[in-house]
Design a protein around this motif. Structure first.
Motif, PDB file in Angstrom:
ATOM      1  N   UNK A  75       0.807  -1.208   0.000  1.00 38.57           N
ATOM      2  CA  UNK A  75       0.000   0.000   0.000  1.00 38.57           C
ATOM      3  C   UNK A  75       0.844   1.263   0.000  1.00 38.57           C
ATOM      4  N   UNK A  76       2.187   1.115  -0.016  1.00 41.58           N
ATOM      5  CA  UNK A  76       3.091   2.263  -0.114  1.00 41.58           C
ATOM      6  C   UNK A  76       3.215   2.646  -1.587  1.00 41.58           C
ATOM      7  N   UNK A  77       3.120   3.909  -1.890  1.00 36.97           N
ATOM      8  CA  UNK A  77       3.207   4.343  -3.285  1.00 36.97           C
ATOM      9  C   UNK A  77       4.593   4.036  -3.836  1.00 36.97           C
ATOM     10  N   UNK A  78       4.629   3.528  -5.049  1.00 34.27           N
ATOM     11  CA  UNK A  78       5.903   3.228  -5.704  1.00 34.27           C
ATOM     12  C   UNK A  78       6.617   4.526  -6.058  1.00 34.27           C
ATOM     13  N   UNK A  79       7.951   4.501  -6.143  1.00 34.52           N
ATOM     14  CA  UNK A  79       8.678   5.692  -6.578  1.00 34.52           C
ATOM     15  C   UNK A  79       8.173   6.182  -7.920  1.00 34.52           C
ATOM     16  N   UNK A  80       8.173   7.488  -8.104  1.00 30.99           N
ATOM     17  CA  UNK A  80       7.708   8.053  -9.367  1.00 30.99           C
ATOM     18  C   UNK A  80       8.552   7.522 -10.520  1.00 30.99           C
ATOM     19  N   UNK A  81       7.869   7.231 -11.629  1.00 37.93           N
ATOM     20  CA  UNK A  81       8.524   6.747 -12.845  1.00 37.93           C
ATOM     21  C   UNK A  81       9.395   5.524 -12.580  1.00 37.93           C
ATOM     22  N   UNK A  82       8.918   4.634 -11.728  1.00 38.40           N
ATOM     23  CA  UNK A  82       9.697   3.442 -11.415  1.00 38.40           C
ATOM     24  C   UNK A  82       9.560   2.426 -12.542  1.00 38.40           C
ATOM     25  N   UNK A  83      10.693   1.939 -13.010  1.00 35.82           N
ATOM     26  CA  UNK A  83      10.700   0.907 -14.045  1.00 35.82           C
ATOM     27  C   UNK A  83      10.997  -0.430 -13.391  1.00 35.82           C
ATOM     28  N   UNK A  84      10.875  -1.489 -14.163  1.00 41.37           N
ATOM     29  CA  UNK A  84      11.228  -2.798 -13.641  1.00 41.37           C
ATOM     30  C   UNK A  84      12.725  -2.896 -13.431  1.00 41.37           C
ATOM     31  N   UNK A  85      13.173  -3.907 -12.700  1.00 40.41           N
ATOM     32  CA  UNK A  85      14.614  -4.058 -12.463  1.00 40.41           C
ATOM     33  C   UNK A  85      15.363  -4.303 -13.764  1.00 40.41           C
ATOM     34  N   UNK A  86      16.590  -3.852 -13.812  1.00 41.59           N
ATOM     35  CA  UNK A  86      17.424  -4.051 -14.998  1.00 41.59           C
ATOM     36  C   UNK A  86      17.789  -5.518 -15.134  1.00 41.59           C
ATOM     37  N   UNK A  87      18.197  -5.958 -16.333  1.00 40.98           N
ATOM     38  CA  UNK A  87      18.553  -7.373 -16.518  1.00 40.98           C
ATOM     39  C   UNK A  87      19.645  -7.848 -15.570  1.00 40.98           C
ATOM     40  N   UNK A  88      20.653  -6.996 -15.319  1.00 38.91           N
ATOM     41  CA  UNK A  88      21.721  -7.441 -14.426  1.00 38.91           C
ATOM     42  C   UNK A  88      21.229  -7.586 -12.984  1.00 38.91           C
ATOM     43  N   UNK A  89      20.306  -6.720 -12.571  1.00 38.73           N
ATOM     44  CA  UNK A  89      19.745  -6.833 -11.221  1.00 38.73           C
ATOM     45  C   UNK A  89      18.904  -8.099 -11.104  1.00 38.73           C
ATOM     46  N   UNK A  90      18.116  -8.403 -12.125  1.00 37.32           N
ATOM     47  CA  UNK A  90      17.320  -9.637 -12.113  1.00 37.32           C
ATOM     48  C   UNK A  90      18.241 -10.850 -12.029  1.00 37.32           C
ATOM     49  N   UNK A  91      19.301 -10.841 -12.823  1.00 39.41           N
ATOM     50  CA  UNK A  91      20.237 -11.969 -12.822  1.00 39.41           C
ATOM     51  C   UNK A  91      20.903 -12.146 -11.458  1.00 39.41           C
ATOM     52  N   UNK A  92      21.338 -11.044 -10.869  1.00 40.43           N
ATOM     53  CA  UNK A  92      22.054 -11.128  -9.596  1.00 40.43           C
ATOM     54  C   UNK A  92      21.099 -11.511  -8.468  1.00 40.43           C
ATOM     55  N   UNK A  93      19.864 -11.031  -8.511  1.00 38.59           N
ATOM     56  CA  UNK A  93      18.873 -11.454  -7.513  1.00 38.59           C
ATOM     57  C   UNK A  93      18.651 -12.956  -7.599  1.00 38.59           C
ATOM     58  N   UNK A  94      18.614 -13.488  -8.821  1.00 40.08           N
ATOM     59  CA  UNK A  94      18.469 -14.934  -8.994  1.00 40.08           C
ATOM     60  C   UNK A  94      19.696 -15.671  -8.466  1.00 40.08           C
ATOM     61  N   UNK A  95      20.875 -15.088  -8.651  1.00 40.51           N
ATOM     62  CA  UNK A  95      22.100 -15.697  -8.137  1.00 40.51           C
ATOM     63  C   UNK A  95      22.083 -15.737  -6.608  1.00 40.51           C
ATOM     64  N   UNK A  96      21.618 -14.658  -5.995  1.00 40.79           N
ATOM     65  CA  UNK A  96      21.508 -14.635  -4.529  1.00 40.79           C
ATOM     66  C   UNK A  96      20.636 -15.791  -4.050  1.00 40.79           C
ATOM     67  N   UNK A  97      19.549 -16.041  -4.771  1.00 39.21           N
ATOM     68  CA  UNK A  97      18.675 -17.158  -4.396  1.00 39.21           C
ATOM     69  C   UNK A  97      19.387 -18.495  -4.572  1.00 39.21           C
ATOM     70  N   UNK A  98      20.156 -18.617  -5.643  1.00 38.61           N
ATOM     71  CA  UNK A  98      20.837 -19.879  -5.936  1.00 38.61           C
ATOM     72  C   UNK A  98      21.839 -20.264  -4.851  1.00 38.61           C
ATOM     73  N   UNK A  99      22.465 -19.262  -4.232  1.00 39.52           N
ATOM     74  CA  UNK A  99      23.566 -19.566  -3.304  1.00 39.52           C
ATOM     75  C   UNK A  99      23.117 -19.625  -1.848  1.00 39.52           C
ATOM     76  N   UNK A 100      21.821 -19.531  -1.594  1.00 46.54           N
ATOM     77  CA  UNK A 100      21.355 -19.371  -0.211  1.00 46.54           C
ATOM     78  C   UNK A 100      21.733 -20.538   0.700  1.00 46.54           C
ATOM     79  N   UNK A 101      21.868 -21.745   0.147  1.00 45.52           N
ATOM     80  CA  UNK A 101      22.184 -22.906   0.978  1.00 45.52           C
ATOM     81  C   UNK A 101      23.665 -23.273   0.944  1.00 45.52           C
ATOM     82  N   UNK A 102      24.480 -22.496   0.248  1.00 40.37           N
ATOM     83  CA  UNK A 102      25.885 -22.849   0.112  1.00 40.37           C
ATOM     84  C   UNK A 102      26.665 -22.521   1.389  1.00 40.37           C
ATOM     85  N   UNK A 103      27.834 -23.118   1.494  1.00 37.56           N
ATOM     86  CA  UNK A 103      28.701 -22.852   2.632  1.00 37.56           C
ATOM     87  C   UNK A 103      29.467 -21.555   2.416  1.00 37.56           C
ATOM     88  N   UNK A 104      30.097 -21.082   3.470  1.00 32.47           N
ATOM     89  CA  UNK A 104      30.912 -19.868   3.364  1.00 32.47           C
ATOM     90  C   UNK A 104      31.998 -20.046   2.313  1.00 32.47           C
TER      91      UNK A 104
END
Length: 233
Positions: A188-217
């Protein structure tokens, strides 16, 4: 959003569905098929939507080695600068590592209990499923969105002391790799003005963060080193 006035899971789930032009769940609790479809449409993961719906997490969702999350910001920093092809190579390595049998282990940092009911607590809990502590969230958010906040601010959001605003919403959306409109519909919080979707590199890196969640240090550190080497090549 004040925790004392935060809508219940059924209302939050209906908000998310409405924001995605999806019919509200026909039953309560909603089926896993419905929740999976909602997650795919939103760009979230199934456990994220389980949190929204107030349902128990799938088995294994909290199998985390807490110290590994401290290496995620380094991995993110080096991965954002890679070419799309190199980001794909890195994700392939991450999936291969995640597919190896996991050794029996005692969690070094048991997952923290979610803070008071509220959207801030919910979003921080989503990122905790990605093995990101408040410090790691703050660093990663700055790298991925340019929204640079202290770890103490992330903890205040988690604990309901600081309310979400458009800037923070954009930061959380980037780390999750989803359009900010998804979180705006949910909160219910208003989105930033003129907000676009995430860039391709941000989408890719967010997916990478998910991929590594169970990995060891060690595994996350090795991936961060690989990303750095790819940048040099």
């Amino acid at each position: 959003m004040n925790p004392s006035t935060c809508p219940g899971p059924d209302v939050l789930l209906a908000r998310l569905a409405r924001g995605l032009d999806v019919s509200p769940p026909p039953e309560h609790p909603p089926s896993e098929v419905y929740l999976h479809d909602l997650a795919v449409r939103a760009g979230l993961r199934d456990p994220d939507v389980f949190l929204v719906a107030g349902l128990p997490l799938p088995e294994g969702a909290l199998d985390l080695e807490g110290t590994a999350g401290g290496w995620v910001p380094s991995l993110v920093q080096h991965s954002l600068a890679l070419s799309p092809a190199d980001r794909r190579r890195l994700r392939t390595r991450a999936r291969a590592a995640a597919g190896r049998p996991r050794p029996a282990r005692t969690l070094e940092r048991p997952p923290a209990e979610p803070g008071p009911q509220g959207l801030g607590s919910l979003l921080v809990h989503m990122l905790a499923l990605r093995n990101l502590s408040p410090s790691a969230v703050a660093e990663t958010m700055c790298l991925m969105s340019g929204v640079c906040k202290a770890a103490s601010t992330i903890r205040m959001v988690r604990d309901g002391v600081k309310e979400l605003d458009a800037e923070l919403l954009g930061g959380f959306a980037a780390v999750l790799g989803v359009p900010v409109a998804v979180l705006a519909a949910l909160s219910g919080v208003s989105a930033p003005a003129q907000s676009a979707g995430p860039s391709p590199e941000v989408v890719d890196v967010a997916a990478l963060i998910w991929e590594v969640r169970h990995l060891t240090e060690q595994e996350v550190r090795e991936l961060a080193d690989s990303a750095e080497e790819l940048n040099r090549s």
